[in-house]
Design a protein around this motif. Structure first.
Motif, PDB file in Angstrom:
ATOM      1  N   THR A  99      -5.876  -1.725  69.625  1.00  0.00           N
ATOM      2  CA  THR A  99      -5.587  -0.387  69.110  1.00  0.00           C
ATOM      3  C   THR A  99      -6.487   0.637  69.783  1.00  0.00           C
ATOM      4  N   ASN A 238      -3.636  -6.529  52.002  1.00  0.00           N
ATOM      5  CA  ASN A 238      -4.681  -7.446  52.475  1.00  0.00           C
ATOM      6  C   ASN A 238      -5.262  -6.922  53.764  1.00  0.00           C
ATOM      7  N   SER A 242      -9.639  -9.283  63.712  1.00  0.00           N
ATOM      8  CA  SER A 242      -9.779 -10.491  64.514  1.00  0.00           C
ATOM      9  C   SER A 242     -11.238 -10.877  64.706  1.00  0.00           C
ATOM     10  N   ASP A 306     -14.277   0.649  60.226  1.00  0.00           N
ATOM     11  CA  ASP A 306     -13.385   0.952  59.102  1.00  0.00           C
ATOM     12  C   ASP A 306     -14.180   1.584  57.965  1.00  0.00           C
ATOM     13  N   ARG A 330     -10.527   4.861  60.413  1.00  0.00           N
ATOM     14  CA  ARG A 330     -11.521   4.205  61.253  1.00  0.00           C
ATOM     15  C   ARG A 330     -12.356   5.296  61.874  1.00  0.00           C
TER      16      ARG A 330
HETATM   17  P1  ADP Z   1      -7.614  -3.841  66.577  1.00  0.00           P
HETATM   18  O1  ADP Z   1      -9.018  -3.494  66.235  1.00  0.00           O
HETATM   19  O2  ADP Z   1      -7.332  -3.891  68.022  1.00  0.00           O
HETATM   20  O3  ADP Z   1      -6.597  -3.056  65.799  1.00  0.00           O
HETATM   21  P2  ADP Z   1      -7.029  -6.173  64.872  1.00  0.00           P
HETATM   22  O4  ADP Z   1      -5.659  -6.617  65.152  1.00  0.00           O
HETATM   23  O5  ADP Z   1      -8.034  -7.203  64.583  1.00  0.00           O
HETATM   24  O6  ADP Z   1      -7.495  -5.363  66.115  1.00  0.00           O
HETATM   25  O7  ADP Z   1      -6.960  -5.126  63.702  1.00  0.00           O
HETATM   26  C1  ADP Z   1      -7.940  -4.977  62.745  1.00  0.00           C
HETATM   27  C2  ADP Z   1      -7.939  -3.587  62.188  1.00  0.00           C
HETATM   28  O8  ADP Z   1      -6.702  -3.287  61.532  1.00  0.00           O
HETATM   29  C3  ADP Z   1      -8.970  -3.379  61.129  1.00  0.00           C
HETATM   30  O9  ADP Z   1     -10.251  -3.130  61.686  1.00  0.00           O
HETATM   31  C4  ADP Z   1      -8.429  -2.189  60.367  1.00  0.00           C
HETATM   32  O10 ADP Z   1      -8.735  -0.984  61.039  1.00  0.00           O
HETATM   33  C5  ADP Z   1      -6.940  -2.410  60.436  1.00  0.00           C
HETATM   34  N1  ADP Z   1      -6.482  -3.035  59.190  1.00  0.00           N
HETATM   35  C6  ADP Z   1      -6.223  -4.324  58.954  1.00  0.00           C
HETATM   36  N2  ADP Z   1      -5.780  -4.509  57.692  1.00  0.00           N
HETATM   37  C7  ADP Z   1      -5.762  -3.300  57.097  1.00  0.00           C
HETATM   38  C8  ADP Z   1      -5.421  -2.812  55.797  1.00  0.00           C
HETATM   39  N3  ADP Z   1      -4.967  -3.598  54.832  1.00  0.00           N
HETATM   40  N4  ADP Z   1      -5.573  -1.493  55.564  1.00  0.00           N
HETATM   41  C9  ADP Z   1      -6.031  -0.688  56.520  1.00  0.00           C
HETATM   42  N5  ADP Z   1      -6.354  -1.061  57.754  1.00  0.00           N
HETATM   43  C10 ADP Z   1      -6.229  -2.358  58.055  1.00  0.00           C
END
Ligand code: ADP
Ligand code: ZN
Length: 443
Positions: A99, A238, A242, A306, A330
Motif C-alpha cells: 500500500t 478484524n 503481514s 496505524d 495510518r
Molecule cells: P500493507 O502495509 O502493504 O497494506 P498489509 O497487507 O499487511 O500490508 O496490510 C496491513 C494494513 O492494513 C494494516 O497496517 C492496516 O493499516 C490495514 N488494516 C488491516 N486490517 C484493518 C482493519 N480491520 N481496519 C483498518 N485497517 C486495517
C-alpha cells in the motif's frame, strides 16, 4: 441469526487469563523472543548500540529499552534479513500488499503457520463461526496474507470453505446463491461492490448470508451499518498486518465493541507517533507490536503507522485481553492539508452523513500555487443527479459543509454518476496526492 452469534464460545484458555497471569506469560515470552532475535544483524547491532544483552528484560516495562523496527528497516535488509532460522526451515513467504511502497517479505515456519491458523480461528469463533457454516473467502489468495490467513483459520474451525478469491463479482454472487454461503470474508469495500453488482443483476444479495468478517482496510461504523442493511448480515471487524503475522492480530467478539488483541502472542504499545512516549489509556496513538511467539521472523516493537485507541476494561464475553478501536488512519496515509491532519476515513464519515452519497469516492490533493487544494469526487444516487444546476449546487454545498465540519478543510466537490469511479476488489486506494511529497520511509 443474532442468537447464534451472541452465544459465546472461546477457543483457548489463554484468551481469558487473569491480567496478572497474562502479563507473567508475556514476560516469559518476551525474554525468549529477545534471545531468539539477538543474532539477527539488525537487532545485534541495535542491542550493541544500547549496551543491551539478550537477558536485559526483567519486567514488561523493559520493552521500552528495545529498538523499534520499521518498514524502512525491513527494506534495508531486503528480502529476508530478519529471519532467525536457516532458509531451509521456512515453510512459507508472504509479502505486504505494498500500500505504501515496495513490498516487503515476511517468513513463516511450520509452527508459525499453525499459530496463525489458531489465531484466525479464535477471532472467527468469537464472531460466531461454527463448523457447520459455509464460508466464501473473497480475499485475494497470494502474497497478500488475507486469503491464506483466513483460509487456514476457517479450516482450523472445521467450517466449509469456498476459496473463490477476489474478483469476478458476478460469479461470486451466483456461487453464493448456488452453494448457500452463510459467511463472507473480504474487504468491506468489496462487500459493497458485491451488494451493488447483485442489485444490478436483479439478485437479492441478502440471502443466504448471515454474517461476515471484514478487514485489511479502514472502514467506519457508518459503513458497517450500510453493509449490514444492504446485505442483511452481521459484520465483524478484524485487524492484522503481514509484518506482525497477517490477519489474526485482533478481532471483534459478539459484543462488537473493540477488537480483542491476542495479547498472549503480541505485546502491544500505543505511542505518540512524534515523541514515541505511551499515550494515556484510551487515547489515540500509533500501535506498536512485538511478536512474542513467532519462530521464523519475530519483530520487536514493529511500528505499524496505524492510529487507534486501546483499553483494558474487561469485556462481557469473558476475554481479558486489551481491545483496540477501529483504525482511524495510518500516519503514512494521513494527509496534511494546509497544515491540518486529514484521514480518508474522515471524508468517508462526512459523506455517509449526506443521504444519497454512496461510499464510493476519491480524494485528490494538489498544490496548484502555494496553497493545498483538496477535491473530493463522489458518486451520488441516480435520483439525486439532475440537469438543474441549482439543485446540484445545493448538494455540493451540503457535502462540502459536512467535510468542513469533520476535517476543518474546505474541499471542492465533484459529483459523479453511479458506477463511474473505480471499484476495488482488495484494499481500496482512494487518495491521489499530486503534490511532490517525499516518502518518509524510503530507504
Ligand atoms: P500493507 O502495509 O502493504 O497494506 P498489509 O497487507 O499487511 O500490508 O496490510 C496491513 C494494513 O492494513 C494494516 O497496517 C492496516 O493499516 C490495514 N488494516 C488491516 N486490517 C484493518 C482493519 N480491520 N481496519 C483498518 N485497517 C486495517
Ligand atoms: Zn469481548
Amino acid at each position: 441469526m443474532t442468537a447464534f452469534v451472541t452465544e459465546n464460545r472461546i477457543l483457548d484458555a489463554e484468551e481469558c487469563l487473569p491480567r496478572a497471569e497474562l502479563e507473567a506469560l508475556q514476560l516469559t515470552r518476551l525474554r525468549q523472543v529477545v534471545e531468539r532475535v539477538a543474532h539477527v544483524p539488525f537487532y545485534r547491532d541495535a542491542f550493541a548500540l544500547r549496551g543491551l544483552s539478550a537477558n536485559a528484560i526483567h519486567g514488561l516495562d523493559d520493552i521500552r529499552r528495545l529498538p523499534f523496527t520499521t518498514k524502512a528497516d525491513l527494506r534495508r535488509y531486503h528480502p529476508l534479513g530478519f529471519i532467525t532460522l536457516p532458509r531451509e526451515k521456512l515453510a512459507r513467504i508472504h509479502g505486504s500488499s505494498g500500500t505504501t511502497g515496495t513490498p516487503t517479505f515476511v517468513a513463516y515456519s511450520q509452527a508459525d503457520l499453525r499459530l496463525w491458523a489458531n489465531l484466525c480461528a479464535r477471532f472467527l469463533v468469537s464472531g460466531g463461526l461454527r463448523p457447520e457454516h459455509t464460508v466464501q473467502v473473497a480475499f485475494g489468495y497470494g502474497l497478500f496474507t488475507g486469503g491464506f490467513g483466513l483460509h487456514y483459520g476457517i479450516e482450523y474451525v472445521g467450517a466449509t470453505i469456498i476459496p473463490i478469491a477476489s474478483g469476478n463479482t458476478r460469479r461470486q454472487i451466483e456461487l453464493m446463491q448456488d452453494l448457500g454461503s452463510e459467511v463472507l470474508v473480504c474487504t468491506p469495500s468489496y462487500a459493497l461492490t458485491i451488494a451493488e453488482t447483485a442489485r444490478e443483476l436483479g439478485i437479492d444479495p441478502r440471502r443466504p448470508l448471515k454474517f461476515a468478517h471484514f478487514g485489511a482496510e479502514p472502514w467506519t461504523e457508518a459503513m458497517r451499518q450500510q453493509i449490514e442493511a444492504e446485505l442483511d448480515l452481521l459484520a465483524f471487524n478484524n485487524y492484522g498486518l503481514s509484518e506482525v503475522i497477517g490477519p489474526g492480530v485482533s478481532g471483534e467478539c459478539a459484543a462488537r465493541n473493540g477488537m480483542h488483541i491476542q495479547e498472549d502472542h503480541f505485546l502491544v504499545e500505543c505511542l505518540d507517533p512524534e515523541t514515541l512516549e505511551p499515550v494515556p489509556e484510551g487515547e489515540p496513538g500509533e500501535l506498536v507490536f512485538t511478536a512474542l511467539t513467532k519462530e521464523a521472523m519475530p519483530l520487536l516493537r514493529y511500528r505499524t503507522r496505524d492510529i487507534a485507541r486501546i483499553w483494558r476494561e474487561p469485556c462481557a464475553c469473558g476475554r481479558t485481553s486489551a481491545r483496540m478501536s477501529r483504525v482511524t488512519g495510518r500516519t503514512d496515509d494521513m494527509l496534511i492539508i494546509r497544515g491540518v491532519n486529514v484521514f480518508p476515513s474522515q471524508i468517508e464519515e462526512a459523506l455517509l452523513r449526506v443521504e444519497g452519497t454512496t461510499p464510493h469516492y476519491m480524494i485528490e490533493v494538489d498544490r496548484p500555487a502555494t496553497l493545498d487544494e483538496m477535491t473530493v469526487r463522489v458518486e451520488v444516487a441516480p435520483e439525486l443527479l439532475s440537469d438543474r444546476m441549482d439543485r446540484m449546487q445545493i448538494l455540493k454545498e451540503r457535502i462540502g459543509r459536512e467535510i468542513l465540519t469533520v476535517t476543518g478543510i474546505r474541499a471542492a466537490i465533484e459529483l459523479a454518476a453511479p458506477r463511474t469511479l473505480e471499484r476495488f476488489m482488495g484494499k481500496a486506494k482512494r487518495v491521489t496526492d499530486k503534490r511532490a511529497i517525499v516518502d518518509r520511509e524510503a530507504p
